[in-house]
Design an enzyme around this catalytic site. Structure first.
Site, mmCIF file in Angstrom:
data_model
loop_
_atom_site.group_PDB
_atom_site.id
_atom_site.type_symbol
_atom_site.label_atom_id
_atom_site.label_comp_id
_atom_site.label_asym_id
_atom_site.label_seq_id
_atom_site.Cartn_x
_atom_site.Cartn_y
_atom_site.Cartn_z
ATOM 1 N N ASP A 150 -3.525 -6.412 4.981
ATOM 2 C CA ASP A 150 -5.053 -7.178 5.501
ATOM 3 C C ASP A 150 -4.741 -8.546 5.298
ATOM 4 O O ASP A 150 -5.375 -9.490 6.075
ATOM 5 C CB ASP A 150 -6.304 -7.154 5.430
ATOM 6 C CG ASP A 150 -6.020 -5.237 6.539
ATOM 7 O OD1 ASP A 150 -6.336 -5.818 7.756
ATOM 8 O OD2 ASP A 150 -7.027 -4.106 6.153
ATOM 9 N N PRO A 206 -1.789 -11.446 10.445
ATOM 10 C CA PRO A 206 -1.519 -11.561 12.063
ATOM 11 C C PRO A 206 -2.230 -10.416 11.607
ATOM 12 O O PRO A 206 -2.031 -9.086 11.672
ATOM 13 C CB PRO A 206 -1.002 -11.874 12.387
ATOM 14 C CG PRO A 206 -0.081 -12.342 10.946
ATOM 15 C CD PRO A 206 -0.857 -12.489 10.080
ATOM 16 N N ASN A 241 0.642 -1.086 -0.287
ATOM 17 C CA ASN A 241 -0.212 0.339 -0.111
ATOM 18 C C ASN A 241 0.310 1.434 0.141
ATOM 19 O O ASN A 241 2.261 1.251 -0.503
ATOM 20 C CB ASN A 241 -0.665 0.317 1.392
ATOM 21 C CG ASN A 241 -0.041 0.012 2.759
ATOM 22 O OD1 ASN A 241 0.868 1.161 2.743
ATOM 23 N ND2 ASN A 241 -0.751 -1.469 3.138
ATOM 24 N N LYS A 274 -13.616 0.477 16.556
ATOM 25 C CA LYS A 274 -12.405 -0.281 16.216
ATOM 26 C C LYS A 274 -11.748 -0.996 17.416
ATOM 27 O O LYS A 274 -10.684 -1.471 17.496
ATOM 28 C CB LYS A 274 -11.665 0.484 15.262
ATOM 29 C CG LYS A 274 -10.616 -0.142 14.723
ATOM 30 C CD LYS A 274 -10.314 1.047 13.610
ATOM 31 C CE LYS A 274 -11.075 0.536 12.364
ATOM 32 N NZ LYS A 274 -10.463 0.962 11.359
HETATM 33 N N1 CTP Z 1 -3.862 -3.581 12.222
HETATM 34 C C1 CTP Z 1 -2.405 -4.366 12.515
HETATM 35 N N2 CTP Z 1 -2.551 -4.994 11.933
HETATM 36 C C2 CTP Z 1 -3.145 -6.280 11.071
HETATM 37 C C3 CTP Z 1 -4.431 -4.276 10.709
HETATM 38 C C4 CTP Z 1 -3.965 -3.405 11.073
HETATM 39 O O1 CTP Z 1 -1.722 -3.508 13.778
HETATM 40 N N3 CTP Z 1 -3.471 -6.708 10.088
HETATM 41 C C5 CTP Z 1 -3.193 -1.942 12.913
HETATM 42 C C6 CTP Z 1 -2.795 -1.095 12.165
HETATM 43 O O2 CTP Z 1 -1.311 -0.807 12.707
HETATM 44 C C7 CTP Z 1 -4.110 0.136 13.200
HETATM 45 C C8 CTP Z 1 -4.859 -0.116 13.440
HETATM 46 O O3 CTP Z 1 -4.735 -1.621 13.223
HETATM 47 O O4 CTP Z 1 -3.433 0.544 14.321
HETATM 48 C C9 CTP Z 1 -5.471 -0.373 12.243
HETATM 49 O O5 CTP Z 1 -6.611 -1.139 12.008
HETATM 50 P P1 CTP Z 1 -7.869 -1.735 10.410
HETATM 51 O O6 CTP Z 1 -8.749 -2.360 11.103
HETATM 52 O O7 CTP Z 1 -6.852 -2.109 9.246
HETATM 53 O O8 CTP Z 1 -7.749 -0.518 10.346
HETATM 54 P P2 CTP Z 1 -9.102 -0.061 8.792
HETATM 55 O O9 CTP Z 1 -7.514 -0.268 7.596
HETATM 56 O O10 CTP Z 1 -9.255 1.482 9.111
HETATM 57 O O11 CTP Z 1 -9.167 -1.123 8.519
HETATM 58 P P3 CTP Z 1 -11.114 -1.271 8.157
HETATM 59 O O12 CTP Z 1 -11.418 -1.257 6.404
HETATM 60 O O13 CTP Z 1 -11.722 -2.752 8.936
HETATM 61 O O14 CTP Z 1 -12.186 0.172 8.389
#
Ligand code: CTP
Length: 401
Positions: A280, A308, A212, A342
């Site tokens: 993700d 994870p 990304n 969240k």
């Molecule tokens: N995060 C993480 N490990 C992952 C995914 C996310 O540590 N595998 C952390 C990111 O560093 C951030 C937070 O989780 O602190 C973001 O959460 P996430 O669910 O990924 O948020 P978004 O990207 O906003 O996802 P969504 O599309 O569900 O809104």
């Protein structure tokens, strides 16, 4: 400014060496004591006697001096300083330092130290612009050396261009700025904090990956602000085009699984700030050899498995959970509701929600909402470094009773 800051000044061989005498006086007026190493070439331009008179100290010149070694070894010399300043830093001195050579007292002191180093280069414009010097400059910067860059103007050799050593006032200001940073109240001293930053990259085959656009800027700024308050920062970063902040321990990783392993290896910690844009998903079965177009068909299927969740894993209840776990959330709408959801989903303590409807990814500014339990704060638009400073301050307040 405290009164007993000490610098070790390395005076290299250049016409600008005379400016170092003025530098010693300026620093003395600010209460900063100087001890000096004068290189052999430096002694062609200024005399040991004038340096000794201004520093009110012995001048060190020789690596193999028996009396010097008996009184103060070359290792001790750099350890006793809070900062090493090389001014003028000649092309030769920079080259030696970049290579790790220890062929005289000045280069040995630079190699034997774990103290911060500030260089004020001085040389002819062609020497300065030569790819070899620019390579050494980049290498030294990557090693954490600070620079007061040379200025443009007429040179002693009759040419005009960049290469003149900065004025003593400019170098003294850089030394002062360094010391004023280190007298910031060390409210996070003794606290270990994990910060994740940047993207992760997930291989499809040895040459292709999913990733990304995260620049890592916000995470690096947070790591730097926390370190400035004295925290022992473990920055776990995906691939980014940024230099590691000084005083931060950096682990470079590529995939989400590597990022999680590096975070777990950094436990126990007092706090964790998860800023990374972790992918993700990852390709389920990355190919060991490069995928060939003619072998995989016109519409290749991409089987993905979930990575994870590092934030969620670190937030899990148990003896190894950091006392404070902070996550980030990128939202385009219903920011507060999504951010609160969240916190519940991840089990973290705070969420810093970015409104990413504007240009945040890769940009320098950020508008954030900070959710701490029921408390919701909307911070005004500010730079990523200002967000970092304010967040570091809030972390310090939360971790200190
Ligand atoms: N995060 C993480 N490990 C992952 C995914 C996310 O540590 N595998 C952390 C990111 O560093 C951030 C937070 O989780 O602190 C973001 O959460 P996430 O669910 O990924 O948020 P978004 O990207 O906003 O996802 P969504 O599309 O569900 O809104």
């Amino acid at each position: 400014m405290t009164r007993d800051q000490r610098i070790l000044l390395i005076i290299g061989g250049g016409v600008a060496a005379y400016k170092s005498l003025a530098l010693i006086r300026l620093l003395a007026r600010k209460g900063i004591k100087t001890r000096a190493i004068l290189t052999k070439a430096g002694a062609e331009f200024v005399t040991p006697l004038s340096v000794a008179a201004l520093t009110e100290d012995k001048v060190y010149q020789d690596l193999f001096s028996l009396t010097d070694e008996a009184e103060m070894g070359h290792i001790e010399l750099s350890r006793q300083a809070d900062l090493i300043v090389a001014a003028p830093a000649t092309a030769d001195l920079m080259a030696k330092a970049a290579q790790g050579l220890a062929s005289d007292l000045a280069s040995t002191a630079l190699l034997a130290t774990d103290k911060p180093v500030l260089m004020a280069p001085a040389m002819n414009v062609r020497m300065w612009l030569h790819p070899a010097t620019q390579r050494n400059l980049a290498r030294l910067k990557a090693d954490g050396v600070r620079f007061v860059e040379p200025e443009e103007g007429p040179m002693a050799c009759g040419e005009f261009g960049v290469g003149r050593m900065a004025e003593p006032e400019t170098i003294a200001a850089a030394v002062e700025a360094f010391f004023s940073l280190s007298v910031t109240p060390q409210t996070l001293a003794g606290k270990r904090i994990i910060v994740t930053a940047g993207p992760t990259i997930e291989p499809l085959d040895p040459v292709r990956f999913l990733s990304n656009r995260s620049s890592g800027k916000q995470g690096y700024a947070i790591a730097e602000s926390l370190a400035r308050l004295g925290a022992d920062v473990r920055l776990v970063s995906g691939p980014v085009a940024l230099e590691a902040p000084s005083r931060v321990k950096l682990s470079l990783v590529e995939t989400a699984r590597e990022m999680l392993a590096a975070c777990e290896a950094a436990l126990p910690a007092d706090a964790a700030v998860c800023v990374a844009a972790v992918a993700d998903w990852r390709p389920e079965d990355p190919a060991a050899a490069k995928l060939k177009k003619d072998k995989i068909g016109a519409q290749p299927a991409l089987a993905l498995v979930e990575n994870p969740d590092i934030l969620k894993t670190l937030s899990r209840k148990g003896p190894r959970r950091p006392r404070l776990v902070i996550g980030f959330a990128a939202e385009t709408n219903d920011v507060e509701a999504h951010a609160k959801a969240k916190i519940a989903k991840k089990g973290c303590d705070w969420i810093i929600a970015n409104d990413v409807s504007g240009d945040v990814m890769g940009g320098d500014a950020n508008t954030v909402m900070v959710i701490r339990g029921d408390a919701v704060d909307l911070w005004p638009p500010m730079s990523k470094t200002a967000v970092a400073d304010r967040l570091a301050q809030a972390v310090a307040e939360a971790l200190t009773p």
